[in-house]
Motif scaffolding. Sequence first.
Motif, PDB file in Angstrom:
ATOM      1  N   GLN A  33       0.854  -1.178   0.000  1.00  0.00           N
ATOM      2  CA  GLN A  33       0.000   0.000   0.000  1.00  0.00           C
ATOM      3  C   GLN A  33       0.894   1.234   0.000  1.00  0.00           C
ATOM      4  O   GLN A  33       1.806   1.345   0.821  1.00  0.00           O
ATOM      5  CB  GLN A  33      -0.917   0.008   1.230  1.00  0.00           C
ATOM      6  N   VAL A  34       0.644   2.148  -0.937  1.00  0.00           N
ATOM      7  CA  VAL A  34       1.437   3.363  -1.076  1.00  0.00           C
ATOM      8  C   VAL A  34       0.599   4.544  -0.586  1.00  0.00           C
ATOM      9  O   VAL A  34      -0.565   4.683  -0.980  1.00  0.00           O
ATOM     10  CB  VAL A  34       1.842   3.580  -2.550  1.00  0.00           C
ATOM     11  N   PHE A  35       1.194   5.362   0.274  1.00  0.00           N
ATOM     12  CA  PHE A  35       0.526   6.550   0.794  1.00  0.00           C
ATOM     13  C   PHE A  35       1.342   7.776   0.403  1.00  0.00           C
ATOM     14  O   PHE A  35       2.484   7.912   0.827  1.00  0.00           O
ATOM     15  CB  PHE A  35       0.393   6.478   2.315  1.00  0.00           C
ATOM     16  N   GLU A  36       0.753   8.653  -0.406  1.00  0.00           N
ATOM     17  CA  GLU A  36       1.399   9.903  -0.799  1.00  0.00           C
ATOM     18  C   GLU A  36       0.772  11.025   0.018  1.00  0.00           C
ATOM     19  O   GLU A  36      -0.441  11.239  -0.043  1.00  0.00           O
ATOM     20  CB  GLU A  36       1.230  10.139  -2.298  1.00  0.00           C
ATOM     21  N   LEU A  37       1.598  11.716   0.788  1.00  0.00           N
ATOM     22  CA  LEU A  37       1.127  12.752   1.696  1.00  0.00           C
ATOM     23  C   LEU A  37       1.359  14.132   1.090  1.00  0.00           C
ATOM     24  O   LEU A  37       2.418  14.404   0.523  1.00  0.00           O
ATOM     25  CB  LEU A  37       1.864  12.657   3.032  1.00  0.00           C
ATOM     26  N   SER A  38       0.346  14.979   1.221  1.00  0.00           N
ATOM     27  CA  SER A  38       0.464  16.353   0.752  1.00  0.00           C
ATOM     28  C   SER A  38      -0.340  17.256   1.681  1.00  0.00           C
ATOM     29  O   SER A  38      -1.125  16.785   2.500  1.00  0.00           O
ATOM     30  CB  SER A  38      -0.036  16.479  -0.694  1.00  0.00           C
ATOM     31  N   VAL A  39      -0.115  18.547   1.546  1.00  0.00           N
ATOM     32  CA  VAL A  39      -0.828  19.525   2.357  1.00  0.00           C
ATOM     33  C   VAL A  39      -1.763  20.302   1.448  1.00  0.00           C
ATOM     34  O   VAL A  39      -1.366  20.756   0.371  1.00  0.00           O
ATOM     35  CB  VAL A  39       0.150  20.491   3.061  1.00  0.00           C
ATOM     36  N   GLU A  40      -2.994  20.432   1.882  1.00  0.00           N
ATOM     37  CA  GLU A  40      -3.968  21.232   1.160  1.00  0.00           C
ATOM     38  C   GLU A  40      -4.479  22.298   2.124  1.00  0.00           C
ATOM     39  O   GLU A  40      -4.804  21.987   3.275  1.00  0.00           O
ATOM     40  CB  GLU A  40      -5.118  20.344   0.678  1.00  0.00           C
ATOM     41  N   TRP A  41      -4.554  23.515   1.646  1.00  0.00           N
ATOM     42  CA  TRP A  41      -5.004  24.616   2.508  1.00  0.00           C
ATOM     43  C   TRP A  41      -6.511  24.762   2.392  1.00  0.00           C
ATOM     44  O   TRP A  41      -7.049  24.929   1.308  1.00  0.00           O
ATOM     45  CB  TRP A  41      -4.284  25.905   2.136  1.00  0.00           C
ATOM     46  N   VAL A  42      -7.199  24.692   3.543  1.00  0.00           N
ATOM     47  CA  VAL A  42      -8.645  24.826   3.600  1.00  0.00           C
ATOM     48  C   VAL A  42      -8.967  25.911   4.624  1.00  0.00           C
ATOM     49  O   VAL A  42      -8.571  25.802   5.789  1.00  0.00           O
ATOM     50  CB  VAL A  42      -9.308  23.484   4.007  1.00  0.00           C
ATOM     51  N   ASP A  43      -9.643  26.965   4.174  1.00  0.00           N
ATOM     52  CA  ASP A  43      -9.978  28.095   5.048  1.00  0.00           C
ATOM     53  C   ASP A  43      -8.747  28.650   5.764  1.00  0.00           C
ATOM     54  O   ASP A  43      -8.787  28.973   6.954  1.00  0.00           O
ATOM     55  CB  ASP A  43     -11.044  27.698   6.078  1.00  0.00           C
ATOM     56  N   GLY A  44      -7.636  28.714   5.049  1.00  0.00           N
ATOM     57  CA  GLY A  44      -6.413  29.281   5.599  1.00  0.00           C
ATOM     58  C   GLY A  44      -5.650  28.381   6.544  1.00  0.00           C
ATOM     59  O   GLY A  44      -4.680  28.806   7.160  1.00  0.00           O
ATOM     60  N   LYS A  45      -6.077  27.121   6.668  1.00  0.00           N
ATOM     61  CA  LYS A  45      -5.408  26.186   7.567  1.00  0.00           C
ATOM     62  C   LYS A  45      -4.894  24.983   6.781  1.00  0.00           C
ATOM     63  O   LYS A  45      -5.571  24.477   5.893  1.00  0.00           O
ATOM     64  CB  LYS A  45      -6.365  25.711   8.658  1.00  0.00           C
ATOM     65  N   PRO A  46      -3.697  24.492   7.137  1.00  0.00           N
ATOM     66  CA  PRO A  46      -3.168  23.327   6.421  1.00  0.00           C
ATOM     67  C   PRO A  46      -3.895  22.041   6.836  1.00  0.00           C
ATOM     68  O   PRO A  46      -4.117  21.799   8.021  1.00  0.00           O
ATOM     69  CB  PRO A  46      -1.696  23.284   6.846  1.00  0.00           C
ATOM     70  N   GLN A  47      -4.268  21.250   5.853  1.00  0.00           N
ATOM     71  CA  GLN A  47      -4.916  19.958   6.095  1.00  0.00           C
ATOM     72  C   GLN A  47      -4.040  18.851   5.509  1.00  0.00           C
ATOM     73  O   GLN A  47      -3.503  19.003   4.413  1.00  0.00           O
ATOM     74  CB  GLN A  47      -6.292  19.908   5.412  1.00  0.00           C
ATOM     75  N   GLN A  48      -3.934  17.753   6.236  1.00  0.00           N
ATOM     76  CA  GLN A  48      -3.159  16.613   5.746  1.00  0.00           C
ATOM     77  C   GLN A  48      -4.003  15.826   4.772  1.00  0.00           C
ATOM     78  O   GLN A  48      -5.045  15.288   5.115  1.00  0.00           O
ATOM     79  CB  GLN A  48      -2.743  15.697   6.896  1.00  0.00           C
ATOM     80  N   LYS A  49      -3.560  15.783   3.519  1.00  0.00           N
ATOM     81  CA  LYS A  49      -4.238  15.000   2.487  1.00  0.00           C
ATOM     82  C   LYS A  49      -3.424  13.733   2.247  1.00  0.00           C
ATOM     83  O   LYS A  49      -2.189  13.768   2.234  1.00  0.00           O
ATOM     84  CB  LYS A  49      -4.375  15.791   1.190  1.00  0.00           C
ATOM     85  N   VAL A  50      -4.125  12.619   2.061  1.00  0.00           N
ATOM     86  CA  VAL A  50      -3.478  11.335   1.834  1.00  0.00           C
ATOM     87  C   VAL A  50      -4.069  10.697   0.590  1.00  0.00           C
ATOM     88  O   VAL A  50      -5.288  10.622   0.447  1.00  0.00           O
ATOM     89  CB  VAL A  50      -3.680  10.386   3.039  1.00  0.00           C
ATOM     90  N   LEU A  51      -3.204  10.254  -0.304  1.00  0.00           N
ATOM     91  CA  LEU A  51      -3.618   9.463  -1.459  1.00  0.00           C
ATOM     92  C   LEU A  51      -3.080   8.056  -1.239  1.00  0.00           C
ATOM     93  O   LEU A  51      -1.869   7.857  -1.144  1.00  0.00           O
ATOM     94  CB  LEU A  51      -3.062  10.046  -2.756  1.00  0.00           C
ATOM     95  N   ASN A  52      -3.990   7.087  -1.092  1.00  0.00           N
ATOM     96  CA  ASN A  52      -3.624   5.676  -0.880  1.00  0.00           C
ATOM     97  C   ASN A  52      -3.776   4.956  -2.213  1.00  0.00           C
ATOM     98  O   ASN A  52      -4.851   4.965  -2.808  1.00  0.00           O
ATOM     99  CB  ASN A  52      -4.536   5.080   0.189  1.00  0.00           C
TER     100      ASN A  52
END
Length: 108
Positions: free
Chosen positions: A47-66
Motif C-alpha cells: 500500500q502506497v501513501f502519498e502525503l500532501s498539504v492542502e489549505w482549507v480556510d487558511g489552515k493546512p490539512q493533511q491530504k493522503v492518497l492511498n
Amino acid sequence: MTKRKMFDVTRYTTRQVAEQVGLELQVALWAAIELRVQQGQEMDYLQVFELSVEWVDGKPQQKVLNKQEQPQQEVSFYVNGVETPKDGVTLWILDSGEYCTMLFPDEY
C-alpha cells in the motif's frame, strides 16, 4: 485451513518513520488499511501513501492518497488533528505474510 486476511498480522514501524511521522498520522494510515479490509476490498501486499498539504480556510490539512497496483485502486482522504502535516512524503505499508511494516520507500 482458513485463509489469512491481508494486513492482519503484527505491525511494525521503522525507526525513521517513528522519528519523522507523527503518531496521529501513523495511526490514521493503519486505520485506513483496517477500514478497507473490513469493507472486504481486495488488497495488494504493498500500500502506497502519498502525503500532501492542502489549505482549507487558511489552515493546512493533511491530504493522503492511498494507492495500490493489484487491483489498481486510488483513494484520497484527509486526516484531522495532524499537528505538523507532511508534504511531498511517500510511505509504504508492506504485508510480508509474517508481519506488516510501515516504512519509507528508500528503506526497502
